[in-house]
Design an enzyme around this catalytic site. Structure first.
Site, PDB file in Angstrom:
ATOM      1  N   SER A 141      -9.788  -0.862   7.472  1.00 42.16           N
ATOM      2  CA  SER A 141      -9.156  -0.615   6.183  1.00 42.16           C
ATOM      3  C   SER A 141      -8.492  -1.816   5.540  1.00 42.16           C
ATOM      4  CB  SER A 141      -8.138   0.525   6.302  1.00 42.16           C
ATOM      5  OG  SER A 141      -8.784   1.758   6.450  1.00 42.16           O
ATOM      6  N   LYS A 198       0.839  -1.204   0.000  1.00 37.96           N
ATOM      7  CA  LYS A 198       0.000   0.000   0.000  1.00 37.96           C
ATOM      8  C   LYS A 198       0.873   1.253   0.000  1.00 37.96           C
ATOM      9  CE  LYS A 198      -3.856   1.831   2.807  1.00 37.96           C
ATOM     10  NZ  LYS A 198      -4.661   1.525   4.028  1.00 37.96           N
ATOM     11  N   SER A 251      -9.416   1.641   3.558  1.00 37.30           N
ATOM     12  CA  SER A 251      -8.605   2.437   2.654  1.00 37.30           C
ATOM     13  C   SER A 251      -7.625   1.607   1.827  1.00 37.30           C
ATOM     14  CB  SER A 251      -7.811   3.484   3.455  1.00 37.30           C
ATOM     15  OG  SER A 251      -6.912   2.865   4.363  1.00 37.30           O
TER      16      SER A 251
END
Length: 528
Positions: free
Chosen positions: A214, A111, A190
């Protein structure tokens, strides 16, 4: 509780790949490594039938075909220009008899709030574009374990801690990540890109981060596995923070076995993250040893009451899941819902205070081009067409006004949140009913993406584990109208081995994951 038990009971066009990593032209041929897991890829490499360079190049072509072109998933925000070089080195080591671990030669996406040289780390924000800090601790662990860093995955900008009415999966730098099961629908956030990449077979495994949902939310709505570890099991050093009380990184994969292999590689103590000092027992543990097909036999599982059960299609999936838990030898016990109102306000106080302090510490430590939260807010105001066109930055503005970490109100809120969600929440239920774990629907199916009004979020079951800092693990449970839904396993602190046993056993019985067909009812026609 509903009668289930009685009856059976979160722009700009994505950055172009670096020239060194540019794959060949997209191909319409079937992807040869679709749904391949880590163990099978390792077996093929050990047998000489495959090498890491071939595998890495195949994923680069897959990204070109499905992420940059075709359905334009926008799951990958940047490619590692050194990916092929790293893969070739792992192959050289294998030929010399050196295999570093279960991820040796395996391509991984991380990420874009996690430092991974030589790529940028931006959290999707244009304010950090071109910022290239050295590797985070967990990325060093991945490389030491032989993994190939394929690239960075897109995310909800600033890990979805920027504004109210935000759009999950959108960042100014990366654009809108799309759910491969229905391109007009949300990937949640996220860790949107990490989950979509797994669903669409853009990498072998991926890394996400979570503060509250997330990892497990995007895993659930994209039909993959998400493991949110106990806070302190995986170092946060080198990760853009929100909350040191709740932040953690963890695996997003297509199988529980792959999640266990990734966790084995990235878990460990780090002097730069004091939370890891609380890790019990060995600093290194083989979580793949807990992959037991009969892991549910003799277990006691608490099924949480949930408002999600009143959403169309969820109750039948839960009835089927409960049937499977029982057939696998578990005792299933109905338990009352955890009361989020007990900690919700306190959690927001904690996040406001910890975000500003932690973010500014990170920006200074890694010498970022902006060094304070007010500077980021000012940057966004200076670039409203790129940064603020879809939603604002109210959360950042509130955090900029928060008091210091010595504020008595913050200290009381932190204590209350963790106590009500943990000791008097999850732990109390486990103890009262002599349970190994709690289960519930992770969240509802994906909702339509809207450029106005933010997410039409259906609710979730993971808040208590997030606030308490406890582990949770989402596994595919089935589909509602073609959209994936996950089953969430939650336990007390450091219970990852037991959760992996339980979730693996459930996964092996149900085999509920179905690859996407990149369907859509209304194709998005914007590059945002």
């Amino acid at each position: 509780m509903p009668t289930l038990l009685g009856t059976a009971l979160a722009g700009c066009t994505p950055a172009a790949p670096a020239a060194q990593a540019q794959p060949q032209a997209p191909s319409t041929a079937p992807f040869p490594y679709a749904e391949a897991d880590v163990a099978s890829l390792q077996a093929r490499m050990a047998a000489g039938e495959l090498d890491s360079l071939t595998l890495t190049r195949a994923y680069l072509r897959r990204i070109a075909a499905a992420d940059r072109a075709g359905p334009r998933l926008r799951a990958v925000i940047e490619l590692n220009p050194d990916a092929a070089t790293e893969a070739a080195e792992r192959d050289r080591e294998r030929r010399a008899g050196v295999v570093r671990g279960p991820l040796h030669g395996i391509p991984v996406l991380v990420k874009d709030n996690i430092n991974a040289s030589p790529m940028s780390t931006t959290a999707g924000s244009l304010a950090l574009q071109g910022f290239r800090p050295p590797d985070a601790f967990l990325v060093r662990r991945l490389r030491e374990g032989g993994a190939v860093i394929l690239g960075k995955s897109n995310l909800s900008e600033w890990a979805n801690y920027r504004g109210e009415a935000s759009v999950s999966g959108w960042s100014a730098r990366g654009g809108q990540t799309r759910n491969p099961y229905r391109l007009s629908h949300s990937p949640c956030g996220s860790s949107s890109g990490s989950a979509v990449a797994m669903a669409a077979n853009l990498a072998a495994v991926s890394i996400g981060t979570e503060t509250d949902g997330s990892i497990v939310c995007p895993a659930a709505v994209n039909g993959v596995v998400g493991l949110k570890p106990t806070v302190g099991l995986v170092s946060r050093n080198g990760i853009i923070p929100i909350s040191f009380s709740q932040d953690t990184a963890g695996p997003i994969t297509r199988t529980v076995a792959d999640a266990a292999a990734v966790l084995t590689t990235i878990a460990g103590r780090d002097d730069a993250d004091p939370a890891t000092a609380a890790m019990p027992g060995r600093a290194v543990y083989d979580y793949t040893a807990r992959l037991k097909v009969d892991g549910l036999r003799g277990a006691r599982i608490g099924v949480l009451d949930s408002t999600l059960l009143r959403r169309p299609g969820i109750a039948p999936l839960m009835r089927h899941a409960i049937d499977e838990l029982r057939r696998a030898g578990a005792t299933v016990v109905p338990v009352p819902a955890l009361d989020e109102e007990q900690w919700a306000d306190a959690e927001q106080v904690v996040l406001r205070h910890e975000f500003k302090a932690g973010l500014e510490r990170y920006l200074a430590q890694w010498q970022a081009p902006v060094r304070s939260l007010p500077q980021i807010i000012a940057f966004n105001r200076a670039h409203p067409g790129q940064e603020l066109a879809l939603f604002g930055q109210q959360l950042m503005e509130a955090a900029a006004q928060a008091g210091p970490l010595g504020d008595p109100g913050y200290i009381e809120a932190r204590s209350r949140a963790r106590r009500m969600a943990g000791e008097q929440g999850i732990d109390a239920l486990l103890l009262a009913h002599r349970l190994d774990a709690l289960v519930a629907p992770t969240t509802g199916p994906a909702w339509a993406i809207s450029a106005t009004g933010g997410d039409a979020f259906p609710g979730a079951s993971y808040g208590a584990a997030a606030v308490a800092g406890y582990p949770s693990l989402s596994v595919p449970m089935g589909h509602v109208d073609g959209l994936p839904v996950g089953l969430l396993f939650m336990g007390t602190a450091w219970s990852e081995p037991r959760l992996i046993e339980l979730a693996y056993s459930y996964e092996q019985r149900t085999q509920a994951r179905r690859p996407p067909r990149f369907g859509t009812d209304t194709l998005l026609d914007t590059d945002r």
